[in-house]
Scaffold this motif. Structure first.
Motif, PDB file in Angstrom:
ATOM      1  N   PHE A  40      26.331  37.902  12.363  1.00  0.00           N
ATOM      2  CA  PHE A  40      27.542  38.248  11.632  1.00  0.00           C
ATOM      3  C   PHE A  40      27.163  39.112  10.439  1.00  0.00           C
ATOM      4  O   PHE A  40      26.239  38.785   9.696  1.00  0.00           O
ATOM      5  CB  PHE A  40      28.248  36.975  11.133  1.00  0.00           C
ATOM      6  CG  PHE A  40      28.684  36.062  12.246  1.00  0.00           C
ATOM      7  CD1 PHE A  40      29.900  36.248  12.880  1.00  0.00           C
ATOM      8  CD2 PHE A  40      27.872  35.021  12.665  1.00  0.00           C
ATOM      9  CE1 PHE A  40      30.304  35.409  13.907  1.00  0.00           C
ATOM     10  CE2 PHE A  40      28.258  34.177  13.696  1.00  0.00           C
ATOM     11  CZ  PHE A  40      29.479  34.376  14.315  1.00  0.00           C
ATOM     12  N   THR A  41      27.885  40.231  10.257  1.00  0.00           N
ATOM     13  CA  THR A  41      27.642  41.137   9.131  1.00  0.00           C
ATOM     14  C   THR A  41      28.973  41.589   8.553  1.00  0.00           C
ATOM     15  O   THR A  41      30.040  41.300   9.102  1.00  0.00           O
ATOM     16  CB  THR A  41      26.833  42.374   9.567  1.00  0.00           C
ATOM     17  OG1 THR A  41      27.538  43.036  10.629  1.00  0.00           O
ATOM     18  CG2 THR A  41      25.434  41.996  10.034  1.00  0.00           C
ATOM     19  N   ASN A  42      28.902  42.346   7.464  1.00  0.00           N
ATOM     20  CA  ASN A  42      30.083  42.901   6.812  1.00  0.00           C
ATOM     21  C   ASN A  42      30.072  44.407   7.008  1.00  0.00           C
ATOM     22  O   ASN A  42      29.107  45.073   6.641  1.00  0.00           O
ATOM     23  CB  ASN A  42      30.075  42.546   5.324  1.00  0.00           C
ATOM     24  CG  ASN A  42      31.366  42.913   4.616  1.00  0.00           C
ATOM     25  OD1 ASN A  42      32.123  43.752   5.071  1.00  0.00           O
ATOM     26  ND2 ASN A  42      31.603  42.283   3.485  1.00  0.00           N
ATOM     27  N   GLY A  43      31.133  44.954   7.562  1.00  0.00           N
ATOM     28  CA  GLY A  43      31.213  46.387   7.826  1.00  0.00           C
ATOM     29  C   GLY A  43      31.357  47.241   6.586  1.00  0.00           C
ATOM     30  O   GLY A  43      31.260  48.464   6.657  1.00  0.00           O
ATOM     31  N   LEU A  44      31.581  46.636   5.430  1.00  0.00           N
ATOM     32  CA  LEU A  44      31.753  47.396   4.190  1.00  0.00           C
ATOM     33  C   LEU A  44      30.457  47.482   3.386  1.00  0.00           C
ATOM     34  O   LEU A  44      30.490  47.826   2.211  1.00  0.00           O
ATOM     35  CB  LEU A  44      32.844  46.754   3.326  1.00  0.00           C
ATOM     36  CG  LEU A  44      34.234  46.679   3.943  1.00  0.00           C
ATOM     37  CD1 LEU A  44      35.204  46.011   2.984  1.00  0.00           C
ATOM     38  CD2 LEU A  44      34.743  48.064   4.310  1.00  0.00           C
ATOM     39  N   ASP A  45      29.318  47.191   4.018  1.00  0.00           N
ATOM     40  CA  ASP A  45      28.024  47.164   3.316  1.00  0.00           C
ATOM     41  C   ASP A  45      28.065  46.266   2.090  1.00  0.00           C
ATOM     42  O   ASP A  45      27.485  46.569   1.047  1.00  0.00           O
ATOM     43  CB  ASP A  45      27.575  48.579   2.924  1.00  0.00           C
ATOM     44  CG  ASP A  45      27.187  49.387   4.135  1.00  0.00           C
ATOM     45  OD1 ASP A  45      26.688  48.786   5.106  1.00  0.00           O
ATOM     46  OD2 ASP A  45      27.372  50.616   4.114  1.00  0.00           O
ATOM     47  N   ARG A  46      28.799  45.189   2.225  1.00  0.00           N
ATOM     48  CA  ARG A  46      28.864  44.168   1.183  1.00  0.00           C
ATOM     49  C   ARG A  46      28.421  42.856   1.811  1.00  0.00           C
ATOM     50  O   ARG A  46      28.267  42.768   3.024  1.00  0.00           O
ATOM     51  CB  ARG A  46      30.272  44.080   0.607  1.00  0.00           C
ATOM     52  CG  ARG A  46      30.724  45.385  -0.063  1.00  0.00           C
ATOM     53  CD  ARG A  46      32.062  45.238  -0.733  1.00  0.00           C
ATOM     54  NE  ARG A  46      32.047  44.265  -1.801  1.00  0.00           N
ATOM     55  CZ  ARG A  46      31.747  44.529  -3.064  1.00  0.00           C
ATOM     56  NH1 ARG A  46      31.418  45.739  -3.421  1.00  0.00           N
ATOM     57  NH2 ARG A  46      31.787  43.590  -3.979  1.00  0.00           N
ATOM     58  N   PRO A  47      28.223  41.821   1.045  1.00  0.00           N
ATOM     59  CA  PRO A  47      27.702  40.579   1.630  1.00  0.00           C
ATOM     60  C   PRO A  47      28.763  39.747   2.345  1.00  0.00           C
ATOM     61  O   PRO A  47      29.959  39.988   2.231  1.00  0.00           O
ATOM     62  CB  PRO A  47      27.175  39.820   0.408  1.00  0.00           C
ATOM     63  CG  PRO A  47      27.965  40.341  -0.730  1.00  0.00           C
ATOM     64  CD  PRO A  47      28.289  41.772  -0.414  1.00  0.00           C
ATOM     65  N   LEU A  48      28.259  38.767   3.075  1.00  0.00           N
ATOM     66  CA  LEU A  48      29.092  37.705   3.621  1.00  0.00           C
ATOM     67  C   LEU A  48      29.064  36.559   2.626  1.00  0.00           C
ATOM     68  O   LEU A  48      28.096  36.382   1.898  1.00  0.00           O
ATOM     69  CB  LEU A  48      28.539  37.210   4.957  1.00  0.00           C
ATOM     70  CG  LEU A  48      28.542  38.191   6.113  1.00  0.00           C
ATOM     71  CD1 LEU A  48      27.882  37.552   7.331  1.00  0.00           C
ATOM     72  CD2 LEU A  48      29.950  38.616   6.455  1.00  0.00           C
ATOM     73  N   SER A  49      30.121  35.780   2.607  1.00  0.00           N
ATOM     74  CA  SER A  49      30.171  34.627   1.726  1.00  0.00           C
ATOM     75  C   SER A  49      30.292  33.362   2.556  1.00  0.00           C
ATOM     76  O   SER A  49      31.028  33.323   3.540  1.00  0.00           O
ATOM     77  CB  SER A  49      31.367  34.734   0.778  1.00  0.00           C
ATOM     78  OG  SER A  49      31.402  33.626  -0.086  1.00  0.00           O
ATOM     79  N   VAL A  50      29.543  32.345   2.145  1.00  0.00           N
ATOM     80  CA  VAL A  50      29.653  31.030   2.772  1.00  0.00           C
ATOM     81  C   VAL A  50      30.592  30.202   1.908  1.00  0.00           C
ATOM     82  O   VAL A  50      30.370  30.049   0.708  1.00  0.00           O
ATOM     83  CB  VAL A  50      28.280  30.346   2.879  1.00  0.00           C
ATOM     84  CG1 VAL A  50      28.427  28.942   3.442  1.00  0.00           C
ATOM     85  CG2 VAL A  50      27.348  31.178   3.737  1.00  0.00           C
TER      86      VAL A  50
END
Length: 192
Positions: free
Chosen positions: A44-54
Motif C-alpha cells: 500500500f502506498t500514497n499516490g500523492l508522494d505523501r505518507p500513509l497513516s496508521v
C-alpha cells in the motif's frame, strides 16, 4: 492397476486451493506516518508522494490505514499493488461523513484493463462500509480516492490468489487419470 490410477488421479485432482487472504493491519501496533505498508501479497502506498497513516482505535485495538493528503487529513490517493493477480477483492472503508461523499476505485485487472467504480450514500460516521470488487478478475492494482473532506481509511482487505497454471494442469491431469481408471473395464469371466 485400476485402484492405482484412481488413487493417483484423485491425489492430483485434490490440489489444495490457495486460501483466501485477509489483511487487517493488526500487526501495525503504533500510530503514525510511514512511506508504505507492505505484506508479501500486497503493498500500500500514497499516490500523492505523501505518507500513509496508521490509525489505531485504542478501545478496540483495531488498526487501519489511510493516505495523507495535502490538508494533512486522510484525503490522499491510496494505492494497493498486488504481488500476483487476485480475485474476490473486498475491503472495508471507514469515514464517509456526508451522503453526498463519493468513494472511487480505479481497478486494474485482466490483461491491462481498468475501470473506475464509484460508491455513494455509504454508511455515515464510524461504521465500516463493505466494498465488494469481486466482479473483477485478476486484479493487479487499485487506487482509492474520496470526496470526503476528512478522508477515508481502509481495513480488512480480503482477496483470493489466482491459481497458478501448474495448479490447473495438475488438477486437470488428476481428473483425467481418475476418469481413465473408472472407464477401464474389469475382465469378464467366460464360462465354457
Amino acid at each position: 492397476m485400476r485402484n492405482i490410477l484412481l488413487t493417483l488421479g484423485l491425489v492430483c485432482a485434490a490440489v489444495p486451493a490457495q486460501a483466501a487472504v485477509t489483511i487487517d493491519f493488526q500487526n501495525l501496533t503504533t500510530e503514525g506516518n510511514r512511506p508504505s505498508v507492505s505484506y508479501p501479497e500486497v503493498t500500500f502506498t500514497n499516490g500523492l508522494d505523501r505518507p500513509l497513516s496508521v490509525i489505531r482505535t485504542f478501545s478496540t485495538g483495531d488498526s487501519r490505514i489511510c493516505a495523507i493528503g495535502n490538508n494533512f487529513a486522510c484525503t490522499g490517493e491510496l494505492i494497493a499493488t498486488f504481488a500476483k493477480p487476485v480475485n474476490n477483492l473486498q475491503l472495508d472503508v471507514l469515514g464517509v461523513n456526508l451522503p453526498t461523499d463519493i468513494v472511487s476505485f480505479l481497478v486494474e485487472f485482466g490483461a491491462g484493463e481498468s475501470e473506475t467504480v464509484t460508491f455513494s450514500n455509504l454508511n455515515l460516521g464510524v461504521d465500516a462500509n463493505l466494498i465488494d470488487l469481486g466482479r473483477f478478475r485478476d486484479v493487479s492494482r487499485f487506487e482509492l480516492t474520496s470526496t470526503d473532506a476528512t478522508g477515508v481509511s481502509i481495513d480488512n482487505v480480503r482477496f483470493a490468489p489466482v491459481p497458478e497454471p501448474g495448479t490447473w494442469a495438475m488438477m486437470i491431469a488428476g481428473f483425467g487419470l481418475a476418469g481413465a481408471a473408472l472407464r477401464r473395464r474389469a475382465p469378464r469371466a467366460v464360462f465354457a
